[in-house]
Design a protein around this motif. Sequence first.
Motif, PDB file in Angstrom:
ATOM      1  N   GLY A   1     -63.609  36.511  73.571  1.00  0.00           N
ATOM      2  CA  GLY A   1     -63.705  35.126  73.120  1.00  0.00           C
ATOM      3  C   GLY A   1     -62.480  34.330  73.477  1.00  0.00           C
TER       4      GLY A   1
ATOM      5  N   GLU B   1     -67.519  28.389  72.182  1.00  0.00           N
ATOM      6  CA  GLU B   1     -67.495  29.809  72.551  1.00  0.00           C
ATOM      7  C   GLU B   1     -68.740  30.162  73.345  1.00  0.00           C
ATOM      8  N   GLU B   2     -69.895  29.700  72.833  1.00  0.00           N
ATOM      9  CA  GLU B   2     -71.162  30.055  73.484  1.00  0.00           C
ATOM     10  C   GLU B   2     -71.250  29.504  74.903  1.00  0.00           C
TER      11      GLU B   2
ATOM     12  N   THR C   1     -59.069  37.946  74.452  1.00  0.00           N
ATOM     13  CA  THR C   1     -59.148  36.637  73.789  1.00  0.00           C
ATOM     14  C   THR C   1     -58.091  35.669  74.324  1.00  0.00           C
TER      15      THR C   1
ATOM     16  N   LYS D   1     -61.757  34.001  65.316  1.00  0.00           N
ATOM     17  CA  LYS D   1     -62.821  33.732  64.354  1.00  0.00           C
ATOM     18  C   LYS D   1     -62.316  32.866  63.193  1.00  0.00           C
TER      19      LYS D   1
ATOM     20  N   LEU E   1     -64.869  42.734  71.724  1.00  0.00           N
ATOM     21  CA  LEU E   1     -64.752  41.344  71.311  1.00  0.00           C
ATOM     22  C   LEU E   1     -64.203  40.515  72.471  1.00  0.00           C
TER      23      LEU E   1
ATOM     24  N   VAL F   1     -71.886  37.453  74.698  1.00  0.00           N
ATOM     25  CA  VAL F   1     -71.255  36.724  75.808  1.00  0.00           C
ATOM     26  C   VAL F   1     -72.064  36.931  77.097  1.00  0.00           C
TER      27      VAL F   1
ATOM     28  N   THR G   1     -58.472  35.318  78.216  1.00  0.00           N
ATOM     29  CA  THR G   1     -59.856  34.905  78.485  1.00  0.00           C
ATOM     30  C   THR G   1     -59.855  33.609  79.286  1.00  0.00           C
TER      31      THR G   1
ATOM     32  N   GLN H   1     -68.841  36.826  69.269  1.00  0.00           N
ATOM     33  CA  GLN H   1     -67.938  37.163  70.369  1.00  0.00           C
ATOM     34  C   GLN H   1     -68.102  38.607  70.830  1.00  0.00           C
TER      35      GLN H   1
END
Lengths: 282, 262
Positions: free
Chosen positions: A226, B124-125, A203, A230, A224, A251, A207, A246
């Motif tokens: 992302g 995010e997507e 994350t 969240k 996970l 993804v 990321t 995520q």
Amino acid sequence: MQLFNELKNLSAKHIKVNKQASQKVPSGIWIACPKCHQSFYHKDLGQYKVCPNCQYGFRITARQRLNWLVDSFEEIDADLLTDDPLQFPDYQKKLIKSQQLTKLNDSVLTGFAQIQSEKFALGIMDPFFIMGSMGTITGEKLTRLFEKATQKQLPVVLFTASGGARMQEGIFSLMQMAKVSAAVKQHSDAGLLYVVILTDPTTGGVTASFAMQADITLAEPRSLIGFAGKRVIEQTTGQKIPSDLQDAETVLKHGFIDQIVLRSELKNKLKWLLEFHQRRDS
Amino acid sequence: MSGLLDHKKTAAEIVKLARSDDKVSVKFLLTEIFQDFIEFHGDRVYGDDPAIIGGLAYLNQQPVTVISTNKGQTTKEKLASHFGCPEPAGYRKALRLAQQAAKFKRPVIFLVNTAGAYPGRSAEENGQGEAIAKNLYEFSKLPVPIVSIIYGEGGSGGALALACGDRVWMLENSTYSVLSPEGFAAILWKDSSRADQAAEILQLTPEKLLRQQVIEGIIPESHSKYRLVKAIKRVLLQEIDQLQQMTTDELLEKRRMRYRKF
């Protein structure tokens, strides 16, 4: 079937719990998967520490992963220590605790490895070292790994696991994103292969830098992946987000992952990819 | 030259001033620093993010590409731009315009005032992480001078993605940090109301960052916005002039070393 449904609908008041009995079961014998919530006997996790139901790979230390991943390994930069640039309260204590837990100097293990005859530079982030957060030493070790791999003309394989930037190192943590990215770019410009395996959780600033800069991006099932947390998303937007937003599988669907690979198949997959990219120009 | 010389502001005061609604707007900066700014839209992938404004302009006689975050002036604009928090489309637009600048060998100027990259479902997507990562990756070797001015908030990776070039300057009342003081306090003490205290620990003020060589300089803010614009323009001209004297190899090696030292 009817009987089965009735059993399912039994509520707590129908059951007299034998508290003494449940106390006799040592903790850790039955494990619940955090992803699919299925309970199973702890030995069913197996050597790869994978949920037998949904294949989710449990978080493991870098050294645990190393055990089954490679045939030989030579560690580098194991003695670098952060100089705690912000003089952050209680940070030293946290570091020492993490160092003892993970047997690492900081949140990534780096070195040169071999799978059969394939040589490569290897980095494995450790989710148990202050949540795998990226401090200055994490960035330094990764930068040196890419630099040395560039010199030696070797591919880099990197396993990411990180809560993101390490806030105890403030802006210096942020600068690691740019520092490592530049080293990745230089490695790539030399025509060398970079394979990343995203593991649970990847994350934030990781990321948003080297986790998303590889030639080939693999991920472990249900990990996970992302950028924002969240809770931050829900607080900022005021909307509930789907629980699988995520997940690596989501993804992948959105186009950011090449393939999801079972933990038990990683070694063979890497061997295949490394072999495939053997430089034929020499 | 007020501000720097009179009473020393606390980090919390600077945070407040950096976020102030009176902060100089992007429209003002674009029209007053540059001549003939012409805006270009779109990331050529799927959208156009109003949180990032980019295009061509003259800085005196020098053609440049300018890319700025945009918090918006009206409520409608603010909502559309998520209060200046870019989506992946914004970062991709920035990259597209910067690469175009490299093709035509003109410098790139970033004006940065963002609390951070937008944390939302769509972001995010659409690969918020990947978009920022790609900017860091590509900008490390973009073969033209890159100068960034942080003129309000410099929030985390969302700001770094537009401030990873050769020179970074900050206005006197601006901040640059790995996360917001509120977020920091919430994680550290589970209490976001202790943000003022967090601001001190985070060392996010220009003065602290200059000492740590995270930035090259501080631009004083006077009461006159026209004077501020003049000061920014002077810095941009001087930095671009210096950077243009270097060969491309020299420029890129110096840029690499700028981040390598951390």
